[in-house]
Design an enzyme around this catalytic site. Sequence first.
Site, mmCIF file in Angstrom:
data_model
loop_
_atom_site.group_PDB
_atom_site.id
_atom_site.type_symbol
_atom_site.label_atom_id
_atom_site.label_comp_id
_atom_site.label_asym_id
_atom_site.label_seq_id
_atom_site.Cartn_x
_atom_site.Cartn_y
_atom_site.Cartn_z
ATOM 1 N N HIS A 59 0.823 -1.214 0.000
ATOM 2 C CA HIS A 59 0.000 0.000 0.000
ATOM 3 C C HIS A 59 0.855 1.261 0.000
ATOM 4 C CE1 HIS A 59 0.190 0.998 4.415
ATOM 5 N NE2 HIS A 59 0.262 -0.298 4.589
ATOM 6 N N ASP A 161 5.897 1.879 6.972
ATOM 7 C CA ASP A 161 4.585 1.282 6.712
ATOM 8 C C ASP A 161 3.854 2.168 5.719
ATOM 9 O OD1 ASP A 161 2.096 0.139 6.783
ATOM 10 O OD2 ASP A 161 1.624 0.757 8.835
ATOM 11 N N GLU A 191 -5.196 1.685 2.428
ATOM 12 C CA GLU A 191 -5.078 0.494 3.279
ATOM 13 C C GLU A 191 -5.352 0.836 4.730
ATOM 14 O OE1 GLU A 191 -2.939 -2.520 5.859
ATOM 15 O OE2 GLU A 191 -2.711 -0.362 5.764
ATOM 16 N N GLU A 192 -4.814 1.967 5.149
ATOM 17 C CA GLU A 192 -4.849 2.318 6.577
ATOM 18 C C GLU A 192 -6.252 2.653 7.067
ATOM 19 O OE1 GLU A 192 -2.476 1.713 8.441
ATOM 20 O OE2 GLU A 192 -0.587 1.909 7.343
ATOM 21 N N ASP A 214 4.006 -5.973 3.385
ATOM 22 C CA ASP A 214 3.747 -4.887 4.336
ATOM 23 C C ASP A 214 4.734 -5.021 5.505
ATOM 24 O OD1 ASP A 214 2.490 -2.759 5.681
ATOM 25 O OD2 ASP A 214 0.490 -3.474 5.176
ATOM 26 N N HIS A 300 3.388 2.596 13.110
ATOM 27 C CA HIS A 300 2.426 3.701 13.219
ATOM 28 C C HIS A 300 2.921 4.816 14.129
ATOM 29 C CE1 HIS A 300 -1.378 1.554 11.514
ATOM 30 N NE2 HIS A 300 -0.336 1.527 10.701
HETATM 31 CO CO CO Z 1 -0.184 0.520 8.778
HETATM 32 ZN ZN ZN Z 2 0.886 -1.224 6.354
#
Ligand code: CO
Ligand code: ZN
Length: 327
Positions: A59, A161, A191-192, A214, A300
């Site tokens: 992503h 990420d 995606e998130e 990922d 994150h």
């Molecule tokens: Co993420």
């Molecule tokens: Zn991710």
Amino acid sequence: MRLLKKLIEADAPSGAESAIRDIIISEAEKLGYEVNTDALGSVIAHRPGKGKKLMLDAHMDEIGVIATYVEDNGFIRFGAVGGLDIKELHKRRVRFANGTVGVIAAEEEKFEKKADPSAMYIDIGAADKKAAQKLVKTGDTAVFDGSFHQIGDTIISKALDDRAGCYMLLKVMKKLKKTENDLYFVFSVQEEVGLRGAKTAAFRIMPDYAIAVDVTDTGDTPSCKPMDVKLGGGAAIKIMDRSVMCDVHVVDALRGIAKQNGIRYQNEIMDDGGTDAGAIALTGGGVRSGGISLPTRYVHSPSEMASVSDMEECIKLLIAACEYNWE
Ligand code: CO
Ligand code: ZN
């Protein structure tokens, strides 16, 4: 690492991926791929072959915040874009698309009772509403300010990420040699916020097999939750996360490919989040799906940490999976 840094420095929260999309399209075209963009904005690069249809997905979007309301005093209320750890946001910096940097702060008494964005605001130092709105309007999105650093084998940055995944896919697209497989490289959006871009991309492709690329958590920091993945331990082959039970045949095939090629791998069960593999698996009549993940600490946050050597193992495993005779 120049390409990875470039991918990371493109600010692109979910739903506002144009900066990263432009870079990926130009990199894929430079490599001679036929490139398409779907209605949601995911990028699909195709390398035709007569064999099985294999979809590799990473992503493009990253987590962030969205301005929801500007107060009379110039402070900005916001909502989360993706899975933010609200308790960790206090005094973090965010950057809007026009370069405006703000500090997220908490109304401390309110926040102690309830750790929620409604008890927080973004401070861009504006004197009042009018001054603030010259820089930030309702609906504007921002990402963490977290610059890229490399110290030997270690990388620290925001948005590993999943720009690390995008980077690995581009490397695979470049290094790949002969293969019969019909290969689709997908750089998905959103995606998130719920694995959204991968869903429409998978529907368009309807692959025989899919591998989501990922990041995953690790279990190697002081008193963290136990997990069989560590930094520097090699590529993580996904077994399960909150969105997917990986196809047994795909998991076995990936382990076999790793063993045969002397690639270091570890077994990933991530109970803290999902991946695009979950959305792809449930597309159409179902897609046999798995995942290859980069072990990453502090996912994150603006300070995600990963290892260059793990990235190399993931790339080797992905190339071998692209060249594998899937049946
Ligand atoms: Co993420
Ligand atoms: Zn991710």
